[in-house]
Design an enzyme around this catalytic site. Structure first.
Site, PDB file in Angstrom:
ATOM      1  N   GLY A 357       1.056  -1.200  -0.075  1.00  0.00           N
ATOM      2  CA  GLY A 357       0.092  -0.054   0.450  1.00  0.00           C
ATOM      3  C   GLY A 357       0.723   1.300  -0.064  1.00  0.00           C
ATOM      4  N   THR A 358       0.616   2.677  -1.205  1.00  0.00           N
ATOM      5  CA  THR A 358       1.316   3.787  -1.115  1.00  0.00           C
ATOM      6  C   THR A 358       0.564   4.531  -1.465  1.00  0.00           C
ATOM      7  OG1 THR A 358       3.430   2.218  -1.646  1.00  0.00           O
ATOM      8  CG2 THR A 358       3.964   4.081  -1.965  1.00  0.00           C
ATOM      9  N   VAL A 359       1.058   5.914  -1.077  1.00  0.00           N
ATOM     10  CA  VAL A 359       0.687   6.654  -2.300  1.00  0.00           C
ATOM     11  C   VAL A 359       1.633   7.672  -2.788  1.00  0.00           C
ATOM     12  CG1 VAL A 359      -1.285   7.200  -1.084  1.00  0.00           C
ATOM     13  CG2 VAL A 359       1.356   8.243  -0.014  1.00  0.00           C
TER      14      VAL A 359
END
Length: 538
Positions: A357-359
């Site tokens: 999970g990353t932005v």
């Protein structure tokens, strides 16, 4: 429009969406509120770097499903024509060793729980970029995020979906006491927020204020550090205050390779950006292709597999490596690897990509400053630990350590793990063109490869380069494609020996942003159609 030597808006195919232009400022993120936070700070006198920090802090509030204050961050910055990198990944606790794990019944670090937490580095990146290049004080830069947390924001569709998935995942850990603060903070009456529902976090607002007023010091050497280390130890972890106090974000020289006359930039190991550079360097030694040509896509897949093979073999913490890893970017080596690509799929060495999970965000201003920025808690909310009273969700990067003494990514005290998050940057003839990135764990180098191919090889504008259907290597000769991927192209790949299947989860193919700058200073952006992507422009 006449095609220039480099015209980032040139396209061979009709655009599916209108292009977004600007010249004073642009912020491209996966969330409208975060993009607006960044542009608000820029309009108040901040530059692209201030805008990036503002957007990144806002993303910890509005997209907690992918990042948080307790995560890591990397960035590539362009300032006055110079390209710089910063590595904000944290190290393992000094007391955590392979022998300790074995003595306590573990053969590797668990995915969830206190042992997976390495020192979070995102806050140090905010503080260091602001200290060195910001125009506004950190308290002004973080003010929008504080207000969003305190006043509340409406939860968007993509975030709500991942939030619900996290609840299902963490419900399996209900017997672990460390998970209780996550339920206390991130659920309401036993459920997660619905799309369109208001969400507030006074605790996170106060934490951001402490970070702002202390220049990040509270997080590593103050009140917040006490709470973080205390909760980790109370939960069975080994992180001490001294581990947090020893942390600092490190300025690094980005690594680069040439592709069709352009320079592609990535952060050096412990990041996996070198994997994308190897694949591009291999393709640069093969003939140019076409977006609808199965042979072109086949070669890209094979080059990516070769890149992962080498990356898995060499990537680790540079502090524990010699410089021999640089040899994989040498022309002779890349030519040798290119020679391994034939007309049929080749079974690679065992390496099974994962998910996380990353932005990712990109910003640019009218002064020519640009930044490619990425921030992550890894597996959704991360370790499952939320420090009580703070809203800080702690990541689980330690999960990627290998418990083999001779492996470059082996666990050692005070070591940084193999890191999946990678910002990208493009330049030509010494002139910066702009930031790009695609988030999504081991999809990231594959996304970088496809965005660069779409932009340079296939001549697509920023938006179409992101919207173009993607493929993903998932291990062995297995390739997943999006539903929109051309059927005839998928069938042709199957005839070459690829085991092709359709994955209906568009989120697994990564989420990206692009900003290109032309010679006149005009900015053109693309944002992700697979999420709630939004470009704020000035």
């Amino acid at each position: 429009m006449k095609k220039l030597k480099f015209d980032p808006y040139y396209q061979r195919y009709p655009s599916k969406r209108n292009l977004i232009f600007g010249h004073k400022g642009m912020v491209s993120t996966t969330h409208p509120i975060a993009s607006q936070a960044g542009i608000t700070v820029m309009k108040a006198g901040g530059n692209a770097f201030d805008g990036a920090i503002a957007a990144a802090a806002a993303l910890t509030v509005v997209e907690p499903t992918s990042n948080g204050i307790g995560g890591d961050a990397f960035a590539i910055l362009s300032r006055d024509g110079e390209i710089l990198g910063i590595n904000g990944s944290g190290r393992s606790p000094q007391k955590l060793t392979i022998q300790w794990l074995r003595d306590n019944g573990y053969d590797k670090i668990p995915k969830y729980g206190p042992l997976a937490v390495t020192v979070p580095g995102a806050v140090s990146v905010w503080a260091e970029i602001n200290r060195r290049f910001g125009k506004l004080p950190l308290d002004e830069v973080l003010k929008p995020a504080v207000e969003i947390a305190r006043d509340g924001h409406v939860v968007h569709t993509t975030v709500a979906r991942y939030w619900k998935q996290a609840l299902e995942r963490y419900s399996e850990l209900a017997d672990k006491p460390y998970i209780n603060p996550w339920f206390d903070h991130f659920t309401m009456e036993g459920r997660t927020p619905y799309p369109g529902e208001l969400w507030k976090s006074e605790e996170q607002a106060r934490t951001l204020e402490l970070i702002a007023s202390s220049g990040g010091e509270s997080f590593y050497r103050g009140e917040l550090a006490e709470k973080i280390s205390g909760f980790i130890k109370a939960s069975g972890g080994l992180m001490e205050k001294e581990d947090l106090a020893a942390h600092h974000a490190e300025w690094v020289k980005p690594i680069t390779t040439s592709f069709r006359g352009y320079d592609v930039w990535e952060i050096p190991p412990n990041g996996q950006g070198i994997t994308a550079l190897m694949a591009l360097g291999i393709l640069d030694r093969l003939e140019k292709g076409h977006i609808e040509d199965p042979e072109t896509i086949h070669r890209a897949i094979e080059a990516m597999k070769l890149g992962f093979e080498d990356g898995n073999r060499i990537i680790g913490d540079q502090d524990h490596m010699d410089d021999s890893w640089r040899a994989v970017l040498e022309p002779e080596y890349l030519s040798m690897r290119a020679g391994l690509i034939t007309g049929n799929a080749r079974l690679p060495l065992d390496n099974q990509p994962k998910r996380g999970g990353t932005v990712y965000l990109a910003t640019a201003d009218g002064e020519g400053n640009m930044i490619s920025y990425i921030q992550s808690n890894y597996w959704g909310f991360g370790s499952g630990l939320v420090v009580p009273g703070t809203g800080i969700s702690l990541h689980n990067r330690g999960y990627d350590f290998v418990c083999e003494e001779r492996h470059p990514n082996s666990l050692l005290p005070g070591k940084r793990p193999y890191h999946t998050i990678i910002p990208g940057f493009l330049s030509k003839d010494g002139k910066p063109i702009g930031p790009f990135g695609v988030m999504g764990a081991y999809m990231q180098p594959q996304g970088h490869l496809q965005v660069v191919l779409n932009s340079i090889e296939f001549g697509l504008n920023p938006q179409d380069a992101l919207d173009s259907p993607r493929w993903q290597w998932v291990g062995g000769n297995n390739i997943q494609v999006e539903k929109s991927f051309p059927t005839e192209l998928a069938e042709a790949l199957a005839r070459k020996g690829h085991d092709v299947s359709v994955n209906l989860d568009t989120g697994s193919f990564g989420r990206g942003q692009i900003i290109w700058r032309d010679d006149n200073g005009v900015l053109c952006g693309g944002t992700e159609s697979r999420a709630d992507g939004y470009i704020a422009v000035w």
